[in-house]
Scaffold this motif. Structure first.
Motif, PDB file in Angstrom:
ATOM      1  N   UNK A  59      -5.030   8.339 -12.810  1.00 33.26           N
ATOM      2  CA  UNK A  59      -4.669   7.230 -11.916  1.00 33.26           C
ATOM      3  C   UNK A  59      -5.594   6.041 -12.140  1.00 33.26           C
ATOM      4  N   UNK A  60      -5.133   4.889 -11.696  1.00 37.99           N
ATOM      5  CA  UNK A  60      -5.952   3.685 -11.632  1.00 37.99           C
ATOM      6  C   UNK A  60      -5.784   3.094 -10.235  1.00 37.99           C
ATOM      7  N   UNK A  61      -6.752   2.306  -9.820  1.00 44.49           N
ATOM      8  CA  UNK A  61      -6.706   1.646  -8.518  1.00 44.49           C
ATOM      9  C   UNK A  61      -6.494   0.156  -8.717  1.00 44.49           C
ATOM     10  N   UNK A  62      -5.506  -0.396  -8.039  1.00 40.64           N
ATOM     11  CA  UNK A  62      -5.299  -1.842  -8.021  1.00 40.64           C
ATOM     12  C   UNK A  62      -6.176  -2.390  -6.905  1.00 40.64           C
ATOM     13  N   UNK A  63      -7.257  -3.039  -7.280  1.00 36.13           N
ATOM     14  CA  UNK A  63      -8.225  -3.541  -6.293  1.00 36.13           C
ATOM     15  C   UNK A  63      -7.604  -4.561  -5.335  1.00 36.13           C
ATOM     16  N   UNK A  64      -6.620  -5.322  -5.809  1.00 38.18           N
ATOM     17  CA  UNK A  64      -6.003  -6.353  -4.966  1.00 38.18           C
ATOM     18  C   UNK A  64      -5.153  -5.752  -3.858  1.00 38.18           C
ATOM     19  N   UNK A  65      -4.381  -4.705  -4.191  1.00 37.29           N
ATOM     20  CA  UNK A  65      -3.460  -4.129  -3.206  1.00 37.29           C
ATOM     21  C   UNK A  65      -4.029  -2.883  -2.533  1.00 37.29           C
ATOM     22  N   UNK A  66      -5.024  -2.256  -3.169  1.00 38.06           N
ATOM     23  CA  UNK A  66      -5.572  -1.009  -2.643  1.00 38.06           C
ATOM     24  C   UNK A  66      -4.689   0.190  -2.947  1.00 38.06           C
ATOM     25  N   UNK A  67      -3.686  -0.003  -3.812  1.00 34.62           N
ATOM     26  CA  UNK A  67      -2.775   1.086  -4.160  1.00 34.62           C
ATOM     27  C   UNK A  67      -3.214   1.750  -5.464  1.00 34.62           C
ATOM     28  N   UNK A  68      -2.943   3.038  -5.541  1.00 35.60           N
ATOM     29  CA  UNK A  68      -3.227   3.805  -6.750  1.00 35.60           C
ATOM     30  C   UNK A  68      -1.942   3.915  -7.560  1.00 35.60           C
ATOM     31  N   UNK A  69      -2.106   3.927  -8.887  1.00 38.71           N
ATOM     32  CA  UNK A  69      -0.962   4.034  -9.795  1.00 38.71           C
ATOM     33  C   UNK A  69      -1.224   5.165 -10.780  1.00 38.71           C
ATOM     34  N   UNK A  70      -0.223   5.995 -10.984  1.00 30.30           N
ATOM     35  CA  UNK A  70      -0.331   7.009 -12.025  1.00 30.30           C
ATOM     36  C   UNK A  70      -0.336   6.274 -13.366  1.00 30.30           C
ATOM     37  N   UNK A  71      -1.173   6.728 -14.287  1.00 28.48           N
ATOM     38  CA  UNK A  71      -1.254   6.061 -15.586  1.00 28.48           C
ATOM     39  C   UNK A  71      -0.039   6.409 -16.446  1.00 28.48           C
ATOM     40  N   UNK A  72       0.298   5.522 -17.386  1.00 32.53           N
ATOM     41  CA  UNK A  72       1.415   5.828 -18.288  1.00 32.53           C
ATOM     42  C   UNK A  72       1.203   7.154 -19.037  1.00 32.53           C
ATOM     43  N   UNK A  73      -0.037   7.441 -19.390  1.00 30.30           N
ATOM     44  CA  UNK A  73      -0.331   8.695 -20.092  1.00 30.30           C
ATOM     45  C   UNK A  73      -0.026   9.893 -19.229  1.00 30.30           C
ATOM     46  N   UNK A  74      -0.411   9.823 -17.959  1.00 30.20           N
ATOM     47  CA  UNK A  74      -0.127  10.919 -17.031  1.00 30.20           C
ATOM     48  C   UNK A  74       1.380  11.098 -16.886  1.00 30.20           C
ATOM     49  N   UNK A  75       2.081   9.991 -16.706  1.00 28.93           N
ATOM     50  CA  UNK A  75       3.525  10.063 -16.502  1.00 28.93           C
ATOM     51  C   UNK A  75       4.231  10.645 -17.727  1.00 28.93           C
ATOM     52  N   UNK A  76       3.762  10.309 -18.924  1.00 31.51           N
ATOM     53  CA  UNK A  76       4.359  10.865 -20.140  1.00 31.51           C
ATOM     54  C   UNK A  76       4.161  12.370 -20.211  1.00 31.51           C
ATOM     55  N   UNK A  77       2.973  12.848 -19.884  1.00 33.63           N
ATOM     56  CA  UNK A  77       2.675  14.275 -19.967  1.00 33.63           C
ATOM     57  C   UNK A  77       3.356  15.080 -18.878  1.00 33.63           C
ATOM     58  N   UNK A  78       3.650  14.441 -17.744  1.00 26.34           N
ATOM     59  CA  UNK A  78       4.180  15.178 -16.604  1.00 26.34           C
ATOM     60  C   UNK A  78       5.624  14.835 -16.259  1.00 26.34           C
ATOM     61  N   UNK A  79       6.317  14.192 -17.179  1.00 27.03           N
ATOM     62  CA  UNK A  79       7.728  13.896 -16.906  1.00 27.03           C
ATOM     63  C   UNK A  79       8.570  15.104 -17.288  1.00 27.03           C
ATOM     64  N   UNK A  80       9.617  15.292 -16.527  1.00 26.17           N
ATOM     65  CA  UNK A  80      10.469  16.473 -16.773  1.00 26.17           C
ATOM     66  C   UNK A  80      11.590  16.134 -17.727  1.00 26.17           C
TER      67      UNK A  80
END
Length: 80
Positions: A59-80
């Protein structure tokens, strides 16, 4: 809902704990993670878990919004 997803994941993996990160959306708030941890009867403080996910590059944190985002690498490895 998150509860339904958790129940489905629990049935799929049997006695193994579901991956909490997979139960969250691609973008999520600290509060959403805290609420999910409470539903799963875990310590509600997500600080350590968030730190581990950041270190692992999940994950990464968007400092402006305070929201966390799953990284593209994580999403690629964990997509069904």
């Amino acid at each position: 809902t998150i509860s339904e997803e958790y129940e489905l994941q629990s049935k799929i993996v049997g006695s193994m704990s579901p991956n909490i990160l997979d139960l969250l959306g691609d973008t999520f708030s600290r509060e959403e993670l805290r609420a999910l941890r409470v539903k799963l009867s875990k310590d509600p403080n997500p600080r350590i878990q968030l730190a581990q996910w950041k270190i692992k590059g999940f994950i990464t944190l968007d400092e402006k919004t305070g929201l966390y985002h799953k990284t593209p690498e994580y999403l690629l490895r964990h997509s069904a």
